[in-house]
Design an enzyme around this catalytic site. Structure first.
Site, short mmCIF file in Angstrom:
data_model
loop_
_atom_site.label_atom_id
_atom_site.label_comp_id
_atom_site.label_asym_id
_atom_site.label_seq_id
_atom_site.Cartn_x
_atom_site.Cartn_y
_atom_site.Cartn_z
N LYS A 196 -35.65 27.03 117.08
CA LYS A 196 -34.04 26.59 116.24
C LYS A 196 -33.38 27.08 116.99
CE LYS A 196 -37.15 26.86 111.53
NZ LYS A 196 -36.37 27.93 109.91
N ASN A 209 -33.39 23.23 111.79
CA ASN A 209 -34.40 22.59 111.51
C ASN A 209 -34.81 21.34 110.86
OD1 ASN A 209 -33.91 21.86 109.19
ND2 ASN A 209 -35.16 23.70 107.84
N THR A 250 -31.18 47.87 110.47
CA THR A 250 -30.00 47.84 111.49
C THR A 250 -28.68 48.10 110.80
OG1 THR A 250 -31.92 47.58 113.25
CG2 THR A 250 -29.24 47.76 113.72
#
Ligand code: ATR
Length: 272
Positions: free
Chosen positions: A66, A87, A153
């Site tokens: 992508k 996409n 994260t």
């Protein structure tokens, strides 16, 4: 010669896109061909060029290409520019138009198929990778009262939130950051379900939720969806509807016709 389209990825044999688009084409009485193309990991651009030189009209792009598709496009839609991922490609003369229909597919599935308006809702988005990035703007464009981005994260969630803050009310943190908060819609955009893992989300966030949505799908409900249901979420949905809706958006871009998605979603659900 039939107008020719393809989905390109690596691996590709599992892709449902040929089945979905053949169904759309039949239903909309469009004479077109749609195939699955396996590109070597270092051969994305060459495979696209070859397809284009042979008269290809457009492509769907899946993992892991992508970002390469985003770089290859000579013109980008706004939603692809902001998602930094493509996409859907549409070829016309020398132009390679890059679009991203993933976020629109998610929004249509939640609003039109599941019947849950996003406006004024409190949304929790789990994950801060490519899948999450692609859906943030389309979600914010529906005017939720809040979009909270949570990631294992946290720095990645904060970076995304800073980038998208001007489009709507958003906050970011790690999963525990939201342990005392309640949300209406909780969306799993992490890749955890691919590995049959469960992001470590505090159970309490599910207690008052209307909908838990996993952008992935498996034969059985994912661990995320089971956990959501066990902890009080009213309704659960996997990513099959989003898969079909993003395909319908691509079909619309290529053919100018929006196909019926409900029968295709039902057909896929009965197969998986
Ligand atoms: P994608 O394009 O599918 O989003 P990605 O860019 O590799 O893939 O991002 C994967 C996302 O899933 C990240 O948000 C990752 O969290 P980290 O940024 O902390 O790595 C998240 N993720 C993957 N496995 C996870 C797990 N077991 N628990 C929680 N989050 C997970």
């Amino acid at each position: 010669m039939l107008d020719s389209y393809a989905v390109i990825g690596n691996p590709i044999s599992h892709s449902k896109s040929p089945l979905i688009h053949k169904n759309f084409a039949q239903q909309a009485e469009q004479s077109m061909q749609y195939d699955a193309l396996l590109a070597p990991l270092d051969g994305f651009e060459a495979t696209v060029e070859n397809f284009r030189q042979h008269g290809g009209k457009g492509m769907n792009v899946t993992v892991p290409f992508k970002l390469e598709a985003y770089r290859l496009a000579t013109r980008l839609t706004e939603r692809a520019t902001i998602a930094q991922a493509v996409n859907t490609l549409k070829f016309k003369n020398d132009e390679i138009l890059g679009d991203n229909t993933d976020g629109a597919g998610l929004v249509r599935d939640i609003e039109c198929n599941l019947g849950i308006p996003i406006a004024e809702k409190r949304i929790l988005l789990l994950g801060a990778g490519g899948a999450a990035r692609g859906v943030i703007l389309p979600l914010l464009q529906q005017n939720p009262s809040l979009l909270a981005i949570a990631n294992r994260t946290p720095a990645k969630a904060v970076a995304l939130q800073e980038q998208f803050n001007r489009y709507g009310n958003s906050i970011a943190g790690d999963f525990m950051h939201f342990s005392d908060a309640h949300f209406d819609i909780i969306i799993n955009a992490t890749s955890a379900s691919l590995h049959d893992a469960l992001p470590e989300i505090p159970a309490g966030v599910f207690a008052q939720a209307t909908l838990a949505y996993d952008m992935m799908y498996r034969q059985e409900p994912t661990r995320f969806l089971k956990f959501a249901q066990q902890n009080g979420t009213h309704q659960i949905a996997d990513g099959i509807g989003m898969l079909v809706e993003q395909a319908a958006e691509s079909f619309l871009l290529w053919r100018g016709i929006r196909p019926q998605t409900k029968p295709v979603i039902a057909m896929l659900k009965s197969q998986i």
